[in-house]
Structures are given as C-alpha cells and as structure tokens.
Scaffold this motif. Structure first.
Motif, PDB file in Angstrom:
ATOM      1  N   ARG A  19      46.940  37.353  42.164  1.00 23.55           N
ATOM      2  CA  ARG A  19      46.987  38.809  42.003  1.00 23.55           C
ATOM      3  C   ARG A  19      46.924  39.535  43.356  1.00 23.55           C
ATOM      4  NH1 ARG A  19      46.496  40.735  36.884  1.00 23.55           N
ATOM      5  NH2 ARG A  19      46.078  39.180  35.263  1.00 23.55           N
ATOM      6  N   GLN A  20      46.146  38.998  44.268  1.00 20.15           N
ATOM      7  CA  GLN A  20      45.978  39.660  45.568  1.00 20.15           C
ATOM      8  C   GLN A  20      47.173  39.460  46.491  1.00 20.15           C
ATOM      9  OE1 GLN A  20      42.286  38.303  47.271  1.00 20.15           O
ATOM     10  NE2 GLN A  20      41.038  39.689  46.023  1.00 20.15           N
ATOM     11  N   TYR A  45      50.264  37.108  45.646  1.00 21.35           N
ATOM     12  CA  TYR A  45      51.580  36.832  45.086  1.00 21.35           C
ATOM     13  C   TYR A  45      52.180  38.047  44.389  1.00 21.35           C
ATOM     14  CZ  TYR A  45      55.392  34.231  42.946  1.00 21.35           C
ATOM     15  OH  TYR A  45      56.645  33.771  42.578  1.00 21.35           O
ATOM     16  N   TYR A  46      51.345  38.881  43.780  1.00 20.33           N
ATOM     17  CA  TYR A  46      51.868  40.095  43.161  1.00 20.33           C
ATOM     18  C   TYR A  46      52.580  40.985  44.183  1.00 20.33           C
ATOM     19  CZ  TYR A  46      49.710  39.550  38.476  1.00 20.33           C
ATOM     20  OH  TYR A  46      49.374  39.136  37.204  1.00 20.33           O
ATOM     21  N   GLN A  58      42.994  29.934  35.307  1.00 16.40           N
ATOM     22  CA  GLN A  58      43.417  30.647  34.111  1.00 16.40           C
ATOM     23  C   GLN A  58      43.998  29.655  33.104  1.00 16.40           C
ATOM     24  OE1 GLN A  58      46.879  32.783  36.031  1.00 16.40           O
ATOM     25  NE2 GLN A  58      47.756  32.158  34.087  1.00 16.40           N
ATOM     26  N   VAL A  78      56.123  36.032  37.044  1.00 19.22           N
ATOM     27  CA  VAL A  78      55.483  37.341  37.015  1.00 19.22           C
ATOM     28  C   VAL A  78      56.395  38.286  36.250  1.00 19.22           C
ATOM     29  CG1 VAL A  78      54.274  36.973  39.199  1.00 19.22           C
ATOM     30  CG2 VAL A  78      56.495  38.122  39.207  1.00 19.22           C
ATOM     31  N   GLU A 131      43.812  32.467  40.146  1.00 21.11           N
ATOM     32  CA  GLU A 131      44.298  33.738  39.610  1.00 21.11           C
ATOM     33  C   GLU A 131      44.001  34.908  40.540  1.00 21.11           C
ATOM     34  OE1 GLU A 131      44.367  36.363  35.516  1.00 21.11           O
ATOM     35  OE2 GLU A 131      43.152  34.544  35.616  1.00 21.11           O
ATOM     36  N   ARG A 132      42.835  34.925  41.147  1.00 19.86           N
ATOM     37  CA  ARG A 132      42.502  36.027  42.055  1.00 19.86           C
ATOM     38  C   ARG A 132      43.474  36.060  43.230  1.00 19.86           C
ATOM     39  NH1 ARG A 132      39.856  36.461  46.706  1.00 19.86           N
ATOM     40  NH2 ARG A 132      39.329  34.230  46.665  1.00 19.86           N
ATOM     41  N   GLU A 140      51.388  51.406  31.967  1.00 23.03           N
ATOM     42  CA  GLU A 140      51.175  51.191  33.392  1.00 23.03           C
ATOM     43  C   GLU A 140      51.216  52.482  34.205  1.00 23.03           C
ATOM     44  OE1 GLU A 140      50.316  48.302  34.689  1.00 23.03           O
ATOM     45  OE2 GLU A 140      50.472  47.293  32.743  1.00 23.03           O
ATOM     46  N   ASP A 155      51.641  41.418  35.136  1.00 20.03           N
ATOM     47  CA  ASP A 155      50.959  40.216  34.663  1.00 20.03           C
ATOM     48  C   ASP A 155      51.759  38.982  35.052  1.00 20.03           C
ATOM     49  OD1 ASP A 155      52.961  39.792  32.773  1.00 20.03           O
ATOM     50  OD2 ASP A 155      51.754  40.317  31.043  1.00 20.03           O
ATOM     51  N   HIS A 156      51.231  37.818  34.713  1.00 19.75           N
ATOM     52  CA  HIS A 156      51.928  36.571  35.048  1.00 19.75           C
ATOM     53  C   HIS A 156      51.508  35.464  34.098  1.00 19.75           C
ATOM     54  CE1 HIS A 156      48.093  35.741  37.071  1.00 19.75           C
ATOM     55  NE2 HIS A 156      48.431  34.464  37.070  1.00 19.75           N
TER      56      HIS A 156
END
Length: 277
Positions: free
Chosen positions: A88-89, A91-92, A128, A270, A84-85, A153, A112-113
């Motif tokens: 977020r770092q 793939y987001y 996750q 996502v 998950e980390r 947001e 979020d995803h």
C-alpha cells in the motif's frame, strides 16, 4: 511456405478450456465470500467451453483503446508483495504512476489489490489472505458498480466533474516465468454486449456487481507466455467513454497443459480508477 507459417502460428496457440456463465436466470448472484450456514443458494452456474488462446509473443499486439487491454514492460522496485503495508505504501503509488502515464489520465486512485497463488497456501502467518487464480471469464466491475466505487472513493456525484473515468486493473507476476494458471484476456472488440451478464456480488455488508461472460464462438482470447515480474497487463473493466471496441476486456486464468509440473503462479493485481477532468 504456407504450411511453415501455419506451424509457426500453431506454436503460438494454446488449446484449453475456460468456464463461462450458463445463462439460466435473468439476475444471477454469487457470494464474495462463503455464504453463512443456511444462506440462500447462489444462482450462478458455469459451463466449460474449449477455447484457443493466442500468445501475443507471436506478434499480436493488444491496445487499450482497440482491445481493452495492453501488455507493457513496467519494472517495479517492490519485491515484498506479501507485505500488505509495503504494497500500500510503495506499490500503490508506483502503480498509479504507471496507469496515469499509460492512459494520460489527470488522476489515478488505486483503491485495493489481490494477491493470488496457484495453491492458495499462506506464505506468512501475518500476510494478507492469498486467493486462488479465478478460472472463469469475468470482469471485476460493471457500469453500476464502477459508478458506486467512484462515488465511494471521491464523493457523491463525483462523475459530474469528470469528462471520463475508467476502472482498470494492473496485473503482474510476483515470480516468473508464469506457466501455472496464466492470465488470459478476451479482446474487447470480440465481446458482444449481450454476452456480458450483470451478476450481484454479495458481501456481508454491501452489494457489488460484476459481469460474467457468456461464451460465443467469435470471442478472441490472448495471453503472454512466460511473463516476468517486470511485465504487467493493464486492462479495462469499465470505461465511461462512448461505447467502442475496447470498452472492456473480460479475463480468466487457464490451464496450460504443456507445463503439467510447474511452480504455483504468484501474482498481484491492483484495481484503480483513472479520472479525466
């Protein structure tokens, strides 16, 4: 010649079933997670309908503005989707770039995803939660909940500084080819407003809202066979632009009975806001 064309078309069609909302109450609700013991019973009920789902590999091409969804070849550098980390770092931001380029938006916020696996088995103890594919027709947001997410947001009254905003999903296989529980998209041009039923989505600490889809024979469904990791669906759950044919694309997993014994689907989606100033 005509029969040959018909056989070619039929090979690109899958006959299957999808669950749709049974419209029994005016304002149904469902829990986002299992309700607590003694909690009020959910009022959502589904009914199964037979549908024909057309494979876009046969030539059909969906466009975001016309249909609410588009299939693209968007390679990714990420492979550890259960981290998950890392998602977020890395793939987001990667997903935000894809969405921004596809839509021409001024800004994209990935917020979020979800990672889903066919049998929902945890692959790593520290990963996750992994959910199951969802086999009923729905959208993830409505006008009300999309506005609430925008303000959450960006800030109160965020919509006042925008000419347009969208809530979109980018859905990608983690492993391919996908033959278990592939994703089907409903052509937004075939979805009547009356078939979209706002449904309360109850969380322990807040209230969301989604649309469940009521079945109508005119609805047209599509999927992409044997999707790879380098491909993704981009589709709308909400668009603040004036109503048009591609304003929303309901979606659902389905069972492709041509492949009864295949590895479980693994996918990531996502959710993002695309903003236009």
């Amino acid at each position: 010649m005509r029969s040959a064309l018909r056989r070619q078309t039929d090979r690109g069609l899958v006959q299957t079933e999808i669950e749709f909302l049974l419209p029994e109450v005016e304002r149904p609700f469902v829990y986002a997670h299992a309700g607590a013991a003694g909690a009020e019973a959910e009022t959502v009920r589904f009914i199964t309908h037979a549908v024909r789902i057309e494979d876009v590999r046969g030539g059909a091409r969906l466009r975001l503005d016309e249909h609410g969804a588009a299939l693209g070849r968007w390679p990714t550098h990420v492979r550890r989707f259960y981290d998950e980390r890392l998602v977020r770092q890395r793939y987001y931001p990667e997903s935000a770039e894809i969405i921004q380029a596809a839509l021409g938006a001024d800004r994209v916020i990935v917020f979020d995803h979800n990672v889903r696996r066919g049998n929902a088995r945890q692959l790593q103890a520290d990963s996750q939660d992994v959910g199951r594919p969802v086999h009923h027709a729905h959208t993830d947001y409505t006008p009300l909940s999309a506005l609430a997410r925008l303000r959450r947001e960006v800030g109160p009254h965020a919509e006042q500084g925008l000419s347009r905003y969208l809530q979109v999903n980018l859905w990608r296989p983690i492993r391919g080819p996908v033959r278990d529980a592939p994703l089907a998209l409903c052509d937004g041009a075939s979805v009547a407003s009356r078939s979209l039923w706002a449904t309360e989505l109850r969380y322990p600490d807040r209230m969301g809202e989604i649309y469940y889809l009521v079945h109508e024979p005119r609805q047209r469904w599509y999927f992409a066979s044997d999707m790879s990791v380098e491909e993704a669906w981009l589709f709308k759950n909400f668009d603040s632009a004036p109503p048009g044919p591609g304003r929303v694309a309901p979606h659902s997993a389905f069972t492709d009975r041509r492949y009864p014994h295949v590895p479980p689907r693994e996918s990531i989606e996502v959710r993002a806001l695309a903003l236009f100033h």
